[in-house]
Design an enzyme around this catalytic site. Structure first.
Site, short mmCIF file in Angstrom:
data_model
loop_
_atom_site.label_atom_id
_atom_site.label_comp_id
_atom_site.label_asym_id
_atom_site.label_seq_id
_atom_site.Cartn_x
_atom_site.Cartn_y
_atom_site.Cartn_z
N CYS A 128 2.10 -19.32 -43.18
CA CYS A 128 2.45 -19.14 -44.58
C CYS A 128 3.90 -18.66 -44.74
CB CYS A 128 1.51 -18.12 -45.23
SG CYS A 128 1.79 -17.94 -47.01
N CYS A 151 4.06 -11.69 -48.74
CA CYS A 151 3.16 -10.71 -49.36
C CYS A 151 2.87 -9.57 -48.38
CB CYS A 151 1.87 -11.40 -49.77
SG CYS A 151 2.11 -12.83 -50.86
N CYS A 167 -0.70 -9.03 -46.61
CA CYS A 167 -1.39 -10.16 -45.99
C CYS A 167 -1.03 -10.34 -44.51
CB CYS A 167 -1.07 -11.45 -46.76
SG CYS A 167 -1.98 -12.88 -46.13
N CYS A 211 -16.17 -20.69 -51.77
CA CYS A 211 -14.75 -20.51 -52.07
C CYS A 211 -13.91 -21.10 -50.93
CB CYS A 211 -14.42 -19.03 -52.25
SG CYS A 211 -15.48 -18.19 -53.45
N CYS A 235 -15.24 -22.96 -55.77
CA CYS A 235 -14.02 -22.28 -56.20
C CYS A 235 -12.93 -22.61 -55.20
CB CYS A 235 -14.24 -20.76 -56.27
SG CYS A 235 -12.76 -19.82 -56.70
N CYS A 251 -10.30 -17.69 -62.30
CA CYS A 251 -10.70 -16.54 -61.48
C CYS A 251 -9.42 -15.83 -61.04
CB CYS A 251 -11.48 -17.02 -60.26
SG CYS A 251 -11.87 -15.72 -59.05
N ARG A 301 -16.38 -8.74 -59.38
CA ARG A 301 -16.82 -8.92 -58.00
C ARG A 301 -16.18 -7.87 -57.08
NH1 ARG A 301 -14.53 -13.86 -56.09
NH2 ARG A 301 -15.63 -14.70 -57.89
#
Length: 339
Positions: A75, A79, A82, A119, A151, A211, A281
């Protein structure tokens, strides 16, 4: 005079907050702050009030979701939370987008775990057209043959990509706000808070259920947590995953302190009061932050992830099922029927 008595003097009535929430009457900033800053002896009254709201909209049903880490690592984003980001030195698996058969196997596992939503999550700033093709191929097969809602969480989308996902049968699109707008530059610099808002709105405009959630414990203030809940109410997010930071060695936030179990429960209650009819959630970090108080989370939340997260382990599946049963709650199975 202790904080409990001070709260009483200020006229904080948790039952009144529950009634306001059920009527969709907005909590004030002061009321939201009162939830987060209440003395710990107020926890059970707060959770009882949150449960009144949760029960009004969802009864004792619990929705289960399962994550498939469809593309890991690799990636370019920075962030700070992460383990898959370009600035992380954490040892994580790195692989390109999984093939169709692997995604189908994940869907079958989701059904075995009694999850109603599957998901499909991929690292990266956004999907390439080839990656999107792979996901869509699997989604079309899943929606045609299995009783699951899908999702997708693939990063920032272009309009035509959102349209293709919606046409393929993706029910929901996830793109978390993660933190407050003010705190955002301290968490990531490779994209903006506004880009996240735009992606959620785009998914919604193409007919996918929005979401979007948060990660608590990244240096935000209590006032910013309230503002995050307001922002998600304004976005009209249907599903709101509340993550609690799991500080992973090798990430910029590895030294962050975990949120205490009691504070985590207050956060869940706050989001239930501010977003009363939405799916709240309990998501990443549930096991490590709530610890032995995990069952209490379902008095405010009505949904959990089952199984592992992206690069960290979750609670053993039978323990989740047993927790729900012990509470006297019941798993909400997917309303869709297999063809």
């Amino acid at each position: 005079m202790n904080l409990f008595n001070q709260d009483v003097d200020k006229g904080v009535d948790w039952g009144l907050l529950a009634k306001k929430a059920i009527r969709f009457s907005n909590l004030t900033l002061e009321e939201g702050m009162a939830v987060l800053e209440a003395d710990d002896v107020e926890l059970l009254p707060i959770m009882q009030a949150a449960f009144q709201v949760r029960h009004h909209f969802y009864g004792k049903k619990v929705k289960l979701n399962m994550i498939m880490n469809a593309k890991s690592g690799l990636c370019p984003e920075d962030c700070g939370y992460c383990s898959q980001s370009i600035v992380s030195t954490a040892p994580v698996s790195k692989y390109s987008m999984l093939d169709k058969e692997s995604l189908l196997a994940g869907a079958r596992e989701a059904i075995a775990r009694k999850a109603g939503t599957y998901c499909i999550v991929a690292s990266g700033k956004g999907p390439t057209d080839r990656e999107l093709d792979q996901v869509i191929d699997a989604v079309q097969e899943i929606t045609r043959t299995m009783p699951l809602k899908i999702c997708a969480c693939l990063g920032i989308l272009k309009g035509d990509q959102a349209q293709r996902l919606a046409d393929a049968g993706v029910h929901r699109y996830n793109h978390n706000l993660n933190t407050s707008k003010a705190n955002y530059p301290s968490i990531t610099t490779t994209h903006t808070y506004d880009q996240r808002i735009e992606t959620v709105k785009m998914a919604q405009s193409y007919g996918m259920s929005p979401c979007s959630g948060v990660i608590i414990g990244m240096g935000e203030t209590n006032e910013e947590i309230v503002q995050m809940a307001y922002a998600l109410r304004e976005l009209d997010a249907d599903s709101i995953p509340i993550n609690f930071l799991n500080p992973i060695p090798g990430t910029p936030l590895e030294e962050a302190q975990r949120v205490s179990p009691i504070q985590a429960l207050k956060v869940l209650a706050l989001f239930r009061f501010i977003c009363p009819s939405k799916e709240i959630r309990v998501a990443g970090g549930r096991e490590l932050n709530l610890r032995s108080l995990q069952p209490l989370s379902l008095y405010a939340a009505n949904s959990i992830f089952v199984g592992d997260y992206l690069t960290t382990e979750g609670q053993e599946i039978t323990a989740d099922h047993q927790m729900i049963e012990d509470l006297g709650f019941e798993i909400e199975m997917c309303a869709l029927s297999a063809v």
